[in-house]
Scaffold this active site. Structure first.
Site, PDB file in Angstrom:
ATOM      1  N   CYS A   1       1.697  15.684   5.945  1.00 51.84           N
ATOM      2  CA  CYS A   1       1.077  14.597   6.689  1.00 51.84           C
ATOM      3  C   CYS A   1       0.680  15.197   8.030  1.00 51.84           C
ATOM      4  CB  CYS A   1       2.014  13.391   6.813  1.00 51.84           C
ATOM      5  SG  CYS A   1       3.658  13.781   7.446  1.00 51.84           S
TER       6      CYS A   1
ATOM      7  N   LYS B   1       0.764   3.993  -2.931  1.00 54.14           N
ATOM      8  CA  LYS B   1       0.344   5.361  -2.633  1.00 54.14           C
ATOM      9  C   LYS B   1       1.438   6.369  -2.973  1.00 54.14           C
ATOM     10  CE  LYS B   1      -3.724   4.478  -0.758  1.00 54.14           C
ATOM     11  NZ  LYS B   1      -5.001   5.008  -1.298  1.00 54.14           N
TER      12      LYS B   1
ATOM     13  N   ILE C   1       0.833  -1.203   0.000  1.00 53.56           N
ATOM     14  CA  ILE C   1       0.000   0.000   0.000  1.00 53.56           C
ATOM     15  C   ILE C   1       0.863   1.247   0.000  1.00 53.56           C
ATOM     16  CG2 ILE C   1      -1.613   1.357   1.394  1.00 53.56           C
ATOM     17  CD1 ILE C   1      -2.864  -1.311   2.274  1.00 53.56           C
TER      18      ILE C   1
END
Length: 257
Positions: A192, A172, A168
């Site tokens: 983030c 991403k 993942i």
């Protein structure tokens, strides 16, 4: 040579220097003004106040946590909040890449909408424990180092787990890189939660495309992560394969490094 000094009106003095040159006379005149320090005019109070007047918005330019410029038209930071909106407006952003999986706050969405900023969200979990419950860092590294072994599984106590987080994360990051490298999306801000780990991984992968050496990439990552630097993130950066992205156009400043 002789000096002639005369007293002038208005508290001025004139000194004349007479020189003989080739049978002629040459005069140099210097005027010196005497200033009365007790009679210096002061600017009116209104003018002084005007010089000190600063627009209120300029006093509230607060950058987000860990804000920094990555390249021309590319910035990085922690999660921006309302206190940072005035500062962000000065960047003239077209896009924001958010690497947080949580729904974007309504207040932030309203700010983006009112300023014509597009949001690209690539949700990556910030805590390894949420993706790989119970696994220690060393086991996670083993998972990462073996990520191309399709049939490999790893045991944690009596349970088995595969490697979902690694795949993942890789997927991403690649999706986010395509947005990041498209200059139509610039100026752009990457963030983030704290601007350290997930943001550091995305920026580090971009640096690999810019042909930075791995030492410089890891140094930049650790400069932002500081004492929170993760060995797992650094292994990810070392192993990230950019061969499938080499033909992605990059026209900003460091692309030819």
């Amino acid at each position: 040579m002789k000096l002639i000094e005369k007293t002038m009106s208005m508290n001025q003095f004139r000194t004349m220097e007479e020189e003989k040159q080739d049978g002629g006379e040459l005069f140099h005149t210097i005027e010196v003004a005497k200033v009365d320090r007790n009679n210096v005019s002061q600017p009116p109070p209104a003018a002084t106040a005007a010089l000190l007047e600063v627009p209120g918005d300029e006093l509230n330019l607060i950058p987000p946590l860990n804000f920094s410029m990555v390249d021309n038209g590319i910035f990085r930071s922690g999660f921006p909040d309302s206190a940072n909106f005035s500062f962000i407006k000065t960047l003239g952003l077209r896009s924001i890449i958010s690497l947080c999986p949580e729904p974007y706050p309504e207040n932030n969405m309203q700010f983006l909408k009112s300023n014509g900023i597009s949001l690209f969200q690539f949700g990556i979990e910030g805590s390894k424990s949420k993706c790989l419950p119970g696994l220690e860092n060393e086991v996670w590294l083993h998972i990462w180092s073996s990520k191309h072994q399709k049939e490999d599984f790893y045991t944690n106590g009596n349970s088995k787990t595969s490697e979902p987080f690694v795949d993942i994360l890789d997927q991403k990051i690649r999706e986010a890189l395509k947005v990041l490298l498209d200059e139509k999306n610039h100026p752009l801000l990457i963030h983030c939660k704290r601007g350290k780990h997930r943001t550091g991984c995305l920026v580090g992968c971009m640096r690999k495309l810019q042909k930075w050496c791995i030492t410089s990439i890891l140094d930049e990552y650790k400069r932002f992560a500081a004492a929170k630097a993760r060995v797992s993130d650094q292994r990810f950066l070392e192993s990230f394969d950019v061969s499938g992205l080499k033909h992605t156009p990059m026209s900003f400043s460091c692309s030819n490094r």
